[in-house]
Structures are given as structure tokens and as C-alpha cells.
Design a protein around this motif. Structure first.
Motif: not given
Length: 184
Positions: A1-9, A17-25, A170-175
Motif C-alpha cells: 500500500m502506498t504511504r504518504i506522510v502529511v507534514i503539519d505546517l 489532507e490526511r483524511r482525503a488520502l485515507r479515503d482514497i486508500g 480536489g480528490e482527483e488532485v490527490f489521486e
């Protein structure tokens, strides 16, 4: 599974942002900007939005890694600032719906949104000059550089917030960013 980390600024939408990524698996988590880049193992990095450049911690170090990076709002400005582009005050402050024109329909991050899309963005600060090697990939009447990319370096940025419901695609950008990370 792809792992993407969100750096909290320290942005108000970082959790989205985290939720959007989680929601697309995607396997994802939010990591403090104080975390050293060499302690994070990920297929991709998102530099979140945030209130100001004074609180970015170790975030600039993530630009030197092997994983693709997506900068959102302040994250995009951080990329530009660190790589000798320029950031300045925008002519329009605050959040608003903005019609964005995609000027590079071949761009792997935003090209699929062509010819235009409606987004939610803040333009209190914005990228005013691209770093060397980057192309402008989107523009609007409000902001000359709504998105930028250097695919060879694996660095991408959007001025808008793809994680909020007001952004149409927006979801398409994350995909698209997940696809970039999986092919890197």
C-alpha cells in the motif's frame, strides 16, 4: 500500500489532507514539521498549508529526499522560497472560490483538470516567481501562479486547498499525486 506522510505546517485543514488520502486508500499519517526528514519513510510527502513561514521546522529538508512532494498553499510557497523562487503578498487576501485555468494539460498533477476547475484558495501570500526548473501549470484572474511543477525533481505545488469540499475536483488532485508516487 502506498504511504504518504502529511507534514503539519500548522494549517487549519491539515487533518482534512490526511483524511482525503485515507479515503482514497492511502496509508497516511500527520507528522510534526519538527520531525527530521531522515526519520520518515514514505512513498510521498505532502507539505500542508499553514499560517506562516516561521513555523515550518524541518519541512525544507523533505525537498531533498527521493519521495515526490506536493506542497499545498504554504507548502507550495515553501518549495518556491527554498528553491530560489519568490513569494509575496497577494492582491486578494482571505479564502474564496476561484476559477483556475489549467495551462499545462500534460502535467501529471493537475493536467487532468483541464481546461479549468473551481477551487477554494487563500491568496494572502502566493508564489510570485517560479524556481528554476519549474513550470506554471495553472493560473487565475486572482493569482498568476496557481500551480507549479518540476516533474523531473518530483516537486509539485498548488495554491488552492484540494482537501476541502468547496474545491470541485480536489480528490482527483490527490489521486493524481498517488499515481505520481506509485510511479516514482
Amino acid at each position: 500500500m502506498t504511504r504518504i506522510v502529511v507534514i503539519d505546517l500548522h494549517g487549519q485543514f491539515t487533518h482534512l489532507e490526511r483524511r482525503a488520502l485515507r479515503d482514497i486508500g492511502v496509508d497516511t499519517e500527520i507528522v510534526s514539521a519538527e520531525t527530521p526528514a531522515d526519520e520518515v519513510d514514505a512513498d510521498g510527502i505532502v507539505l500542508s498549508g499553514g499560517p506562516d513561514m516561521d513555523r515550518v521546522g524541518n519541512a525544507p529538508d523533505y525537498l531533498d529526499g527521493d519521495a515526490p512532494v506536493l506542497g499545498i498553499c504554504l507548502g507550495m510557497q515553501l518549495i518556491a522560497s527554498e528553491l530560489d523562487g519568490a513569494v509575496g503578498s497577494g492582491n486578494y487576501g482571505g479564502y474564496a472560490d476561484v476559477d483556475v485555468e489549467i495551462v499545462d494539460d500534460e502535467d501529471p498533477l493537475v493536467g487532468s483538470l483541464a481546461p479549468e476547475t473551481r477551487v477554494w484558495a487563500s491568496h494572502a501570500d502566493e508564489v510570485t516567481e517560479l524556481p528554476e526548473g519549474f513550470d506554471r501549470t495553472a493560473t487565475s484572474d486572482v493569482c498568476g501562479i496557481e500551480a507549479m511543477a518540476d516533474p523531473d525533481a518530483g516537486l509539485y505545488g498548488v495554491q488552492w486547498h484540494p482537501e476541502v469540499a468547496h474545491t470541485e475536483r480536489g480528490e482527483e488532485v490527490f489521486e493524481n499525486f498517488v499515481a505520481i508516487c506509485e510511479s516514482a
